[in-house]
Design an enzyme around this catalytic site. Structure first.
Site, PDB file in Angstrom:
ATOM      1  N   GLY A   1       0.830  -1.212   0.000  1.00 31.58           N
ATOM      2  CA  GLY A   1       0.000   0.000   0.000  1.00 31.58           C
ATOM      3  C   GLY A   1       0.859   1.254   0.000  1.00 31.58           C
ATOM      4  O   GLY A   1       1.876   1.299   0.686  1.00 31.58           O
TER       5      GLY A   1
ATOM      6  N   ARG B   1       1.233  -5.082  -5.920  1.00 32.52           N
ATOM      7  CA  ARG B   1       1.280  -6.322  -5.155  1.00 32.52           C
ATOM      8  C   ARG B   1       1.717  -7.393  -6.155  1.00 32.52           C
ATOM      9  O   ARG B   1       1.357  -7.314  -7.336  1.00 32.52           O
ATOM     10  CB  ARG B   1      -0.076  -6.601  -4.525  1.00 32.52           C
ATOM     11  CG  ARG B   1      -0.407  -5.500  -3.499  1.00 32.52           C
ATOM     12  CD  ARG B   1      -1.395  -5.890  -2.449  1.00 32.52           C
ATOM     13  NE  ARG B   1      -1.224  -5.088  -1.240  1.00 32.52           N
ATOM     14  CZ  ARG B   1      -1.811  -3.900  -1.016  1.00 32.52           C
ATOM     15  NH1 ARG B   1      -2.608  -3.362  -1.910  1.00 32.52           N
ATOM     16  NH2 ARG B   1      -1.596  -3.257   0.108  1.00 32.52           N
TER      17      ARG B   1
ATOM     18  N   ASP C   1       4.547  -4.640   6.339  1.00 25.14           N
ATOM     19  CA  ASP C   1       5.038  -5.942   6.815  1.00 25.14           C
ATOM     20  C   ASP C   1       5.020  -7.021   5.736  1.00 25.14           C
ATOM     21  O   ASP C   1       5.900  -7.887   5.709  1.00 25.14           O
ATOM     22  CB  ASP C   1       4.291  -6.388   8.076  1.00 25.14           C
ATOM     23  CG  ASP C   1       2.789  -6.476   7.869  1.00 25.14           C
ATOM     24  OD1 ASP C   1       2.273  -5.875   6.904  1.00 25.14           O
ATOM     25  OD2 ASP C   1       2.123  -7.152   8.676  1.00 25.14           O
TER      26      ASP C   1
ATOM     27  N   THR D   1       3.771   2.934   5.875  1.00 24.75           N
ATOM     28  CA  THR D   1       2.367   2.520   5.915  1.00 24.75           C
ATOM     29  C   THR D   1       1.591   3.450   6.840  1.00 24.75           C
ATOM     30  O   THR D   1       2.107   3.860   7.871  1.00 24.75           O
ATOM     31  CB  THR D   1       2.199   1.055   6.402  1.00 24.75           C
ATOM     32  OG1 THR D   1       0.852   0.869   6.847  1.00 24.75           O
ATOM     33  CG2 THR D   1       3.101   0.717   7.562  1.00 24.75           C
TER      34      THR D   1
ATOM     35  N   ASP E   1      -0.870   2.548   8.504  1.00 25.48           N
ATOM     36  CA  ASP E   1      -1.453   1.767   9.604  1.00 25.48           C
ATOM     37  C   ASP E   1      -0.566   1.759  10.843  1.00 25.48           C
ATOM     38  O   ASP E   1      -1.045   1.493  11.944  1.00 25.48           O
ATOM     39  CB  ASP E   1      -1.677   0.311   9.161  1.00 25.48           C
ATOM     40  CG  ASP E   1      -2.505   0.236   7.898  1.00 25.48           C
ATOM     41  OD1 ASP E   1      -3.407   1.076   7.744  1.00 25.48           O
ATOM     42  OD2 ASP E   1      -2.254  -0.645   7.056  1.00 25.48           O
TER      43      ASP E   1
ATOM     44  N   ASP F   1       1.278  -0.354  12.011  1.00 25.76           N
ATOM     45  CA  ASP F   1       1.173  -1.607  12.770  1.00 25.76           C
ATOM     46  C   ASP F   1       2.446  -2.444  12.675  1.00 25.76           C
ATOM     47  O   ASP F   1       2.378  -3.661  12.534  1.00 25.76           O
ATOM     48  CB  ASP F   1      -0.036  -2.403  12.242  1.00 25.76           C
ATOM     49  CG  ASP F   1       0.039  -2.637  10.740  1.00 25.76           C
ATOM     50  OD1 ASP F   1       0.850  -1.972  10.064  1.00 25.76           O
ATOM     51  OD2 ASP F   1      -0.717  -3.477  10.225  1.00 25.76           O
TER      52      ASP F   1
ATOM     53  N   ARG G   1      -6.350  -1.408   8.833  1.00 21.97           N
ATOM     54  CA  ARG G   1      -6.413  -2.870   8.711  1.00 21.97           C
ATOM     55  C   ARG G   1      -6.891  -3.471  10.029  1.00 21.97           C
ATOM     56  O   ARG G   1      -7.897  -3.030  10.557  1.00 21.97           O
ATOM     57  CB  ARG G   1      -5.066  -3.435   8.254  1.00 21.97           C
ATOM     58  CG  ARG G   1      -4.700  -2.959   6.867  1.00 21.97           C
ATOM     59  CD  ARG G   1      -3.665  -3.806   6.237  1.00 21.97           C
ATOM     60  NE  ARG G   1      -2.426  -3.771   6.999  1.00 21.97           N
ATOM     61  CZ  ARG G   1      -1.325  -4.391   6.641  1.00 21.97           C
ATOM     62  NH1 ARG G   1      -1.309  -5.096   5.528  1.00 21.97           N
ATOM     63  NH2 ARG G   1      -0.237  -4.319   7.345  1.00 21.97           N
TER      64      ARG G   1
ATOM     65  N   ARG H   1      -4.942   7.845   2.506  1.00 22.12           N
ATOM     66  CA  ARG H   1      -3.615   7.451   2.010  1.00 22.12           C
ATOM     67  C   ARG H   1      -3.005   8.515   1.102  1.00 22.12           C
ATOM     68  O   ARG H   1      -1.851   8.399   0.690  1.00 22.12           O
ATOM     69  CB  ARG H   1      -3.739   6.142   1.218  1.00 22.12           C
ATOM     70  CG  ARG H   1      -4.106   4.960   2.071  1.00 22.12           C
ATOM     71  CD  ARG H   1      -3.098   3.840   1.954  1.00 22.12           C
ATOM     72  NE  ARG H   1      -3.071   3.247   0.643  1.00 22.12           N
ATOM     73  CZ  ARG H   1      -3.471   2.005   0.389  1.00 22.12           C
ATOM     74  NH1 ARG H   1      -3.942   1.247   1.354  1.00 22.12           N
ATOM     75  NH2 ARG H   1      -3.380   1.526  -0.812  1.00 22.12           N
TER      76      ARG H   1
HETATM   77  P1  ADP Z   1       2.357  -4.241   2.668  1.00 21.69           P
HETATM   78  O1  ADP Z   1       3.819  -4.286   2.375  1.00 21.69           O
HETATM   79  O2  ADP Z   1       1.803  -2.862   2.578  1.00 21.69           O
HETATM   80  O3  ADP Z   1       2.028  -4.984   3.938  1.00 21.69           O
HETATM   81  P2  ADP Z   1       1.301  -6.519   1.111  1.00 21.69           P
HETATM   82  O4  ADP Z   1       0.991  -7.339   2.311  1.00 21.69           O
HETATM   83  O5  ADP Z   1       0.316  -6.474   0.021  1.00 21.69           O
HETATM   84  O6  ADP Z   1       1.605  -4.999   1.469  1.00 21.69           O
HETATM   85  O7  ADP Z   1       2.682  -7.065   0.516  1.00 21.69           O
HETATM   86  C1  ADP Z   1       3.273  -6.476  -0.632  1.00 21.69           C
HETATM   87  C2  ADP Z   1       3.962  -7.540  -1.453  1.00 21.69           C
HETATM   88  O8  ADP Z   1       4.990  -8.154  -0.678  1.00 21.69           O
HETATM   89  C3  ADP Z   1       3.081  -8.696  -1.891  1.00 21.69           C
HETATM   90  O9  ADP Z   1       2.319  -8.408  -3.038  1.00 21.69           O
HETATM   91  C4  ADP Z   1       4.120  -9.762  -2.177  1.00 21.69           C
HETATM   92  O10 ADP Z   1       4.728  -9.574  -3.429  1.00 21.69           O
HETATM   93  C5  ADP Z   1       5.155  -9.502  -1.092  1.00 21.69           C
HETATM   94  N1  ADP Z   1       4.895 -10.414   0.024  1.00 21.69           N
HETATM   95  C6  ADP Z   1       3.950 -10.309   0.980  1.00 21.69           C
HETATM   96  N2  ADP Z   1       3.946 -11.376   1.803  1.00 21.69           N
HETATM   97  C7  ADP Z   1       4.924 -12.200   1.328  1.00 21.69           C
HETATM   98  C8  ADP Z   1       5.429 -13.486   1.730  1.00 21.69           C
HETATM   99  N3  ADP Z   1       4.922 -14.137   2.775  1.00 21.69           N
HETATM  100  N4  ADP Z   1       6.436 -14.014   0.999  1.00 21.69           N
HETATM  101  C9  ADP Z   1       6.957 -13.357  -0.055  1.00 21.69           C
HETATM  102  N5  ADP Z   1       6.522 -12.164  -0.490  1.00 21.69           N
HETATM  103  C10 ADP Z   1       5.531 -11.580   0.186  1.00 21.69           C
END
Ligand code: ADP
Length: 318
Positions: A11, A72, A103, A125, A127, A129, A171, A252
């Site tokens: 995000g 993503r 995260d 972020t 959030d 968090d 979230r 955002r």
């Molecule tokens: P944020 O970083 O804001 O928490 P996301 O959770 O959508 O956003 O994660 C962003 C990207 O990071 C995902 O689209 C994916 O490519 C990568 N990612 C997230 N979780 C994993 C994971 N468990 N293993 C590998 N890549 C991950």
């Protein structure tokens, strides 16, 4: 190291551009080249690399969003996807990576680091968090954006003696909701960390009305339920008629506050310089006003707690 790369992932949040600028400028200051990767991990896999220099990050410090775009990537979650990204980076002579994101992005960053690419995270972020840091890039801006919106609603709430439910992002965490509630002087805040039943909320509203408090703002964290759901349940259980406002994505957007701009500038430079002295697999944090590093893994294994003092204040000041 002679060449590193930077990307934004997950995000978007206000201040990401200031973090990109500071990463790039700290690299060039140290005679290291910095490559920009477009669209997060998607661009990493596809080799969407843009050379950046001091001037390419001019004029972006106060802009919202991210000039590198964010995405993503399902492919990056697979071992093959990460191997393809690693191969592309090696081919381009990239020796280290700064990942600006949340995260989820840090989970990916840790795996990439373990696969052989020195990687450092910068928490961006709204959030906030993320364990290992008191705050994240974009949070302060989001609080201020919501503050502005809620103060406008307050005018109507008090003129018409109305009950408003304002749904804010976050979230499954209540950091944003809690700070917005304290900053706006809202009557109640409902967060996932401290669930309140609808029956109890109706009781609280009855007490407020008994105190002649007729205009009420409830700040609701999206992780609890939707504002429309709460509106229906308040109607069904207590006969209350509430108005609903969902702040949504405006939280955002916009340029970062001075706080977020400075935080982003400090974090980007600290990440770059830490990478250059051999740190890896860690994220930058701001703890008690100081830049620190902590293991990336903390960001998804540890749950940060809400500030109990602020929760206590909500109970006293409403
Ligand atoms: P944020 O970083 O804001 O928490 P996301 O959770 O959508 O956003 O994660 C962003 C990207 O990071 C995902 O689209 C994916 O490519 C990568 N990612 C997230 N979780 C994993 C994971 N468990 N293993 C590998 N890549 C991950």
């Amino acid at each position: 190291m002679k060449r590193i790369a930077v990307l934004t992932s997950g995000g978007d949040s206000p201040g990401m551009n200031a973090a990109i600028r500071s990463t790039v400028r700290a690299a060039t200051f140290n005679d290291v080249e910095c490559i920009g990767v477009m669209r997060g991990y998607e661009g990493l896999i596809d080799g969407e690399y843009v050379p950046m220099d001091r001037s390419s990050v001019g004029g972006i410090i106060h802009k919202g969003g991210t000039i590198l775009k964010t995405a993503r990537s399902e492919r990056f979650k697979t071992e093959e996807g990460r191997a393809a990204a690693l191969a592309k980076m090696k081919e381009a002579g990239i020796e280290g990576l700064v990942v600006i994101g949340g995260d989820g992005s840090f989970h990916g960053a840790k795996l990439l680091d373990a696969a052989g690419m020195p990687t450092i995270g910068v928490p961006g972020t709204i959030d906030t968090d993320i364990a290992g840091t008191d705050t994240t890039i974009g949070f302060d801006t989001a609080v201020n954006t919501a503050l502005d919106a809620v103060m406008k609603l307050r005018d109507t709430a008090s003129s018409h003696d109305r009950l408003f439910i304002v749904e804010v992002m976050g979230r499954n965490a209540g950091f944003l909701a809690l700070e917005v509630a304290v900053a706006t002087g809202a009557e109640y805040v409902i967060v996932p960390e401290l669930p309140v039943s609808i029956g109890k909320l109706c009781e609280m509203l009855r007490e407020a009305h008994a105190r002649k408090k007729n205009h009420i703002i409830i700040i609701l964290a999206e992780g609890v339920m939707t504002a429309n759901e709460m509106k229906d349940r308040l109607q069904d259980t207590g006969g209350y008629e509430a108005r609903v406002t969902v702040l949504g994505y405006i939280q955002r957007g916009g340029g970062p506050t001075s706080y977020d701009t400075i935080l982003a500038s400090r974090m980007g430079a600290y990440a770059t310089e830490s990478l250059l002295i051999g740190k890896r697999g860690v994220m930058v944090g701001s703890v008690s006003g100081r830049m620190v590093l902590s293991d990336l893994e903390r960001s998804w294994t540890e749950r940060k707690s809400l500030n109990p003092e602020l929760l206590d204040l909500m109970g006293k000041l409403n």
